[in-house]
Design a protein around this motif. Structure first.
Motif, PDB file in Angstrom:
ATOM      1  N   ALA A  82     -22.047  76.189  26.608  1.00  0.00           N
ATOM      2  CA  ALA A  82     -20.903  77.078  26.845  1.00  0.00           C
ATOM      3  C   ALA A  82     -19.736  76.335  27.489  1.00  0.00           C
ATOM      4  O   ALA A  82     -18.716  76.936  27.804  1.00  0.00           O
ATOM      5  CB  ALA A  82     -21.336  78.256  27.710  1.00  0.00           C
ATOM      6  N   GLY A  83     -19.911  75.018  27.700  1.00  0.00           N
ATOM      7  CA  GLY A  83     -18.814  74.204  28.218  1.00  0.00           C
ATOM      8  C   GLY A  83     -18.885  73.877  29.692  1.00  0.00           C
ATOM      9  O   GLY A  83     -17.981  73.235  30.230  1.00  0.00           O
ATOM     10  N   HIS A  84     -19.957  74.270  30.357  1.00  0.00           N
ATOM     11  CA  HIS A  84     -20.096  73.974  31.780  1.00  0.00           C
ATOM     12  C   HIS A  84     -20.687  72.577  31.976  1.00  0.00           C
ATOM     13  O   HIS A  84     -21.345  72.040  31.096  1.00  0.00           O
ATOM     14  CB  HIS A  84     -20.939  75.052  32.463  1.00  0.00           C
ATOM     15  N   THR A  85     -20.449  72.008  33.126  1.00  0.00           N
ATOM     16  CA  THR A  85     -20.860  70.635  33.391  1.00  0.00           C
ATOM     17  C   THR A  85     -22.299  70.565  33.887  1.00  0.00           C
ATOM     18  O   THR A  85     -22.637  71.132  34.927  1.00  0.00           O
ATOM     19  CB  THR A  85     -19.933  70.000  34.463  1.00  0.00           C
ATOM     20  N   GLY A  86     -23.125  69.857  33.141  1.00  0.00           N
ATOM     21  CA  GLY A  86     -24.475  69.578  33.593  1.00  0.00           C
ATOM     22  C   GLY A  86     -24.412  68.456  34.622  1.00  0.00           C
ATOM     23  O   GLY A  86     -23.770  67.432  34.377  1.00  0.00           O
ATOM     24  N   HIS A  87     -25.047  68.660  35.754  1.00  0.00           N
ATOM     25  CA  HIS A  87     -25.033  67.633  36.804  1.00  0.00           C
ATOM     26  C   HIS A  87     -26.330  66.830  36.801  1.00  0.00           C
ATOM     27  O   HIS A  87     -26.300  65.612  36.832  1.00  0.00           O
ATOM     28  CB  HIS A  87     -24.800  68.285  38.164  1.00  0.00           C
ATOM     29  N   LEU A  88     -27.459  67.525  36.762  1.00  0.00           N
ATOM     30  CA  LEU A  88     -28.766  66.870  36.669  1.00  0.00           C
ATOM     31  C   LEU A  88     -29.558  67.566  35.571  1.00  0.00           C
ATOM     32  O   LEU A  88     -29.874  68.755  35.684  1.00  0.00           O
ATOM     33  CB  LEU A  88     -29.528  66.959  38.003  1.00  0.00           C
ATOM     34  N   ALA A 101     -22.550  73.365  42.983  1.00  0.00           N
ATOM     35  CA  ALA A 101     -23.841  73.047  42.369  1.00  0.00           C
ATOM     36  C   ALA A 101     -24.701  74.301  42.306  1.00  0.00           C
ATOM     37  O   ALA A 101     -24.866  74.994  43.309  1.00  0.00           O
ATOM     38  CB  ALA A 101     -24.537  71.957  43.163  1.00  0.00           C
ATOM     39  N   VAL A 102     -25.230  74.580  41.139  1.00  0.00           N
ATOM     40  CA  VAL A 102     -26.129  75.704  40.943  1.00  0.00           C
ATOM     41  C   VAL A 102     -27.441  75.146  40.400  1.00  0.00           C
ATOM     42  O   VAL A 102     -27.478  74.539  39.337  1.00  0.00           O
ATOM     43  CB  VAL A 102     -25.528  76.740  39.959  1.00  0.00           C
ATOM     44  N   SER A 103     -28.497  75.321  41.189  1.00  0.00           N
ATOM     45  CA  SER A 103     -29.820  74.813  40.808  1.00  0.00           C
ATOM     46  C   SER A 103     -30.553  75.850  39.952  1.00  0.00           C
ATOM     47  O   SER A 103     -30.461  77.045  40.208  1.00  0.00           O
ATOM     48  CB  SER A 103     -30.642  74.513  42.051  1.00  0.00           C
ATOM     49  N   LEU A 104     -31.290  75.366  38.992  1.00  0.00           N
ATOM     50  CA  LEU A 104     -32.182  76.170  38.170  1.00  0.00           C
ATOM     51  C   LEU A 104     -33.574  75.623  38.431  1.00  0.00           C
ATOM     52  O   LEU A 104     -33.773  74.418  38.359  1.00  0.00           O
ATOM     53  CB  LEU A 104     -31.821  76.024  36.694  1.00  0.00           C
ATOM     54  N   PHE A 105     -34.535  76.502  38.718  1.00  0.00           N
ATOM     55  CA  PHE A 105     -35.850  75.992  39.037  1.00  0.00           C
ATOM     56  C   PHE A 105     -36.940  76.961  38.632  1.00  0.00           C
ATOM     57  O   PHE A 105     -36.707  78.155  38.459  1.00  0.00           O
ATOM     58  CB  PHE A 105     -35.971  75.672  40.540  1.00  0.00           C
TER      59      PHE A 105
END
Length: 116
Positions: free
Chosen positions: A81-87, A108-112
């Motif tokens: 969708a155009g958002h920046t992946g950080h890790l 930073a938004v973590s997904l876990f």
């Protein structure tokens, strides 16, 4: 505002559709926790000395996913969708599938999820 709200909608936050052009928006998460957004102009209306946070002064949010596959799929959907992946998603040593994406403001938004 619209870009930030679109990002959080992709994470499942139920933000009202008419909030995109509003100076203030909020949503209530299933736990009852409220999350709020204000435009910089709104913040300056009650705090004229406010300046945009720099570096690590922002908070970090983490979203629990149903499992490792959902971490991967959510990360890919946000990046697509155009958002920046950080890790990129990885199996962390602490036993979780983990990834980090930046919201439109650079937070930073973590997904876990449990890796098991």
């Amino acid at each position: 505002m619209a870009a930030s709200l679109a990002f959080y909608r992709l994470l499942g936050v139920d933000v009202p559709a008419d909030a995109d052009s509003a100076p203030h928006a909020e949503a209530t998460l299933p736990s009852g926790l409220r999350i709020l957004w204000d435009t910089e102009e709104t913040v300056r209306s009650y705090d004229p000395e406010w300046t945009r946070p720099q570096g690590g002064e922002r908070i970090g949010l983490a979203f629990l996913c149903a499992g490792p596959a959902e971490v991967d799929a959510t990360y890919e959907a946000l990046v697509a969708a155009g958002h920046t992946g950080h890790l990129r998603p990885w199996d962390a040593v602490w036993g979780q599938r983990y990834a980090v994406v930046l919201d439109p403001d650079g937070c930073a938004v973590s997904l876990f999820a449990s890796a098991a």
